[in-house]
Design an enzyme around this catalytic site. Sequence first.
Site, mmCIF file in Angstrom:
data_model
loop_
_atom_site.group_PDB
_atom_site.id
_atom_site.type_symbol
_atom_site.label_atom_id
_atom_site.label_comp_id
_atom_site.label_asym_id
_atom_site.label_seq_id
_atom_site.Cartn_x
_atom_site.Cartn_y
_atom_site.Cartn_z
ATOM 1 N N ASP A 78 3.672 -36.354 19.651
ATOM 2 C CA ASP A 78 4.533 -35.664 19.001
ATOM 3 C C ASP A 78 6.037 -35.711 19.759
ATOM 4 O O ASP A 78 5.698 -35.804 20.938
ATOM 5 C CB ASP A 78 4.380 -34.298 18.353
ATOM 6 C CG ASP A 78 4.933 -34.136 17.173
ATOM 7 O OD1 ASP A 78 6.133 -34.521 16.659
ATOM 8 O OD2 ASP A 78 4.397 -33.360 16.203
ATOM 9 N N TRP A 79 6.926 -35.346 19.284
ATOM 10 C CA TRP A 79 8.127 -35.485 19.988
ATOM 11 C C TRP A 79 8.194 -34.507 21.270
ATOM 12 O O TRP A 79 7.949 -33.201 21.222
ATOM 13 C CB TRP A 79 9.556 -35.065 18.976
ATOM 14 C CG TRP A 79 10.991 -34.821 19.816
ATOM 15 C CD1 TRP A 79 11.059 -34.086 20.965
ATOM 16 C CD2 TRP A 79 11.896 -35.890 19.308
ATOM 17 N NE1 TRP A 79 12.528 -34.547 21.039
ATOM 18 C CE2 TRP A 79 13.055 -35.665 20.503
ATOM 19 C CE3 TRP A 79 11.962 -36.888 18.474
ATOM 20 C CZ2 TRP A 79 14.054 -36.192 20.244
ATOM 21 C CZ3 TRP A 79 13.172 -37.369 18.536
ATOM 22 C CH2 TRP A 79 14.331 -37.148 19.268
#
Length: 785
Positions: free
Chosen positions: A312-313
């Site tokens: 994820d980011w």
Amino acid sequence: MINTKKTFLFAVVSVKAAVILLVTCATVDFDTSVEANSGFIKHTTSLIDKRIELKVDSVLALMTIDEKIGQLVQYSGKWNATGPSTSERDQYKYNKLKKGEVGSMLNVASVASIRETQRIVMENSRLKIPLIFAYDVIHGYKTIFPIPLGESASWDLDIIEQSAAIAAKEASASGLNWTFAPMIDVSRDARWGRVMEGSGEDTYLTTKIGVARIKGFQGDDLSATHTIAACAKHFAGYGFGEAGRDYNTVNIGEYELHNTILPPFKAAAEAGVATFMNAFNDIDGIPATGHRHLQRDLLKNEWNWPGLMVSDWGSIGEMIAHGYAKDLKHASEIAINAGSDMDMESYAYEASLKTLIEGGKVSIDVINDAVSRVLRIKFQLGLFDDPYKYCDTEREKTEIYSKENLEIARDVAKKSIVLLKNDNQVLPLSKDIKSIAVIGPLADDKNAPLGNWRAEGDYNSAVSLLEGVKQAVSKSTTIHYEKGIELTVPTVKPGENQFLIPLEFNTTDRLGIKKAVEAAKKAEVVLLAIGEDAYQTGEGRSQVDIGFKGLQLELLEAIQKVNKNIVIVLMNGRPMDLTRASEVAPTILECWHLGSESGNAIADVIFGDYNPSGKLPVSFPHHVGQEPLYYNQKNTGRPHGLKQVTYSAYRDAPRFALYPFGHGLSYTTFKYDNLTLDKTEIKATDSINVSVSITNAGDTDGEEVVQLYIRDLVGSLVRPIKELKGFKKLMIKAGETKTVTFTINAETLQFYTANKKWEVEPGAFEVWVGGSSVATLQKGFSVVE
């Protein structure tokens, strides 16, 4: 039977014949007999996979270490690739693209931008390995469908698959080929903002809906230009964040993990989902991004899943803040060895992996495995054959936000609406009604219905409730509209992105309430549009108060004093505390954030063109203090009590929901009877057929979601008091009776037991069938050894 051997010489040719990769011959046996047709299909599929694997190996053999690491890097492309770079960081990304040291881009949208970004790689890099372009296509691309939680209330797997297919068609027409959806986190806490992005509190329902969405996005052929790669997220436990706070720690045991959280992901892997995304949270102290047991041991090895795991980011770098990694280099070592293949926006792998390989901290086999997974999906998408295959300007003009897509969005939206309460049958309304008051801060709002995570949905592009009502009623109907109050105080300019900016709520400006009261006095019925702003839910939008923010209840109370005929048109992204509203209003219509065609879909239900059929995928509490709340709780040693206090309950609120999981009314009445089991005793390998009769006892045709629940009375682990194990949605005409049959078998009854394996345990079971999780029609059966 005749066996035929065929030998294939495969050549992988990059764009413009920049490089030709000759692959060694492969011999494949398959049966050409008519009798073995199904086997032939299986072997053909295997043949295609083997061809791709040979191509992947051949490309991998030509790559330098820097090029391999580059394939594990994903950048966000915020700049306009068709124009000059605007910052030092943009120039850095541009140079990395030219060298072929980037594997994927996200947030680049439009054929022009994607074509130009791809061109940078294809015309400058050595091996010319194409990029894969990703975007958060969560509930539509330009045509916006209901938020996933709302769409899940349809319990209609066909339309859920259809909406995902349209989202894929529109996104691919804009050049994209990868979405970060579906979110298949089971979530039981209404305080969590991202509850809007999933399918609710139940494992079984989440599993079925997740697979439907994957099928919609990916179709039958991932290389087709109208399909895109799906992403099962967040692996794992993200929806169980402590106290409903986003990104928070998760404290669960091994059995809860396997029985509640992992089944949707296992089903996604089995359904062939192309990618997974790991999660921000830690699980019992281990960040999911660095969780080797989950990512490498379980998903990739035990489940034998061949796809790509993306972080994820920034989640690789966030392991430093967790206190699990001392620096970015250490975080990279943990993540890549744990099975996190692609680094989204941490800039960790590009900075550290080469040194880690040289220092013996990361083996080249681990790198090759990760790179192979990236290359594999690019071959599956057909990007090596044509890196620009999704860059069709004609498709972009004709297939996005089309009339046909909007019509389907309206159909999905109306089927997602749940009639929570309808005392005195206020609904449906006649289109010839003399007067209606349409009131509320969300009544003429064309932006809130789009919800959060609206991809390329245009600001203020939804059909508002007021517009939908005006289009539905006869010319003789008088409509009195008043906003009443503002829900929020502006924190961004109109049209600007609210995604990262907190909301502020109006708590002082009451000037419009008086006008709203006057409008209510003039009307036969009040449609009161209240609930939540689009950005009250979504990532980072957790809140301790799940009631009506600002002055909304004050507006409701004022109107109720002059007009009792109130229909609350509820627009929201989470289960809300509706206790006071339910006491005041005779009718509540749960409308979620329904997307582009919101107002028209709501009008379809309000005026009886569509009989509501939605059922809640989440429990609505009496009070936020009940959260996390879910129907399939476990009994304690003291589950019951009347006069004494020493049992498991609240002193000041009920234990269970105000509106339970599976609840949803209709404009007709469905009667359940004749519950029968063809056996009452079986072995674990046998099955039972459960049948029930459902009669439409009213005078209106309607759809009903028939739900099957089971309880395992005694187990090696404490079992839930009730679990959804089947459902069927069907149309039943007025006066008609239909019989529905479910099959209970080993798959239905198994769970992850104290033996740490999936199995059916012998013992007594109960089964219920009905229209919600509080179904009372019940029978018993036993599983014997």
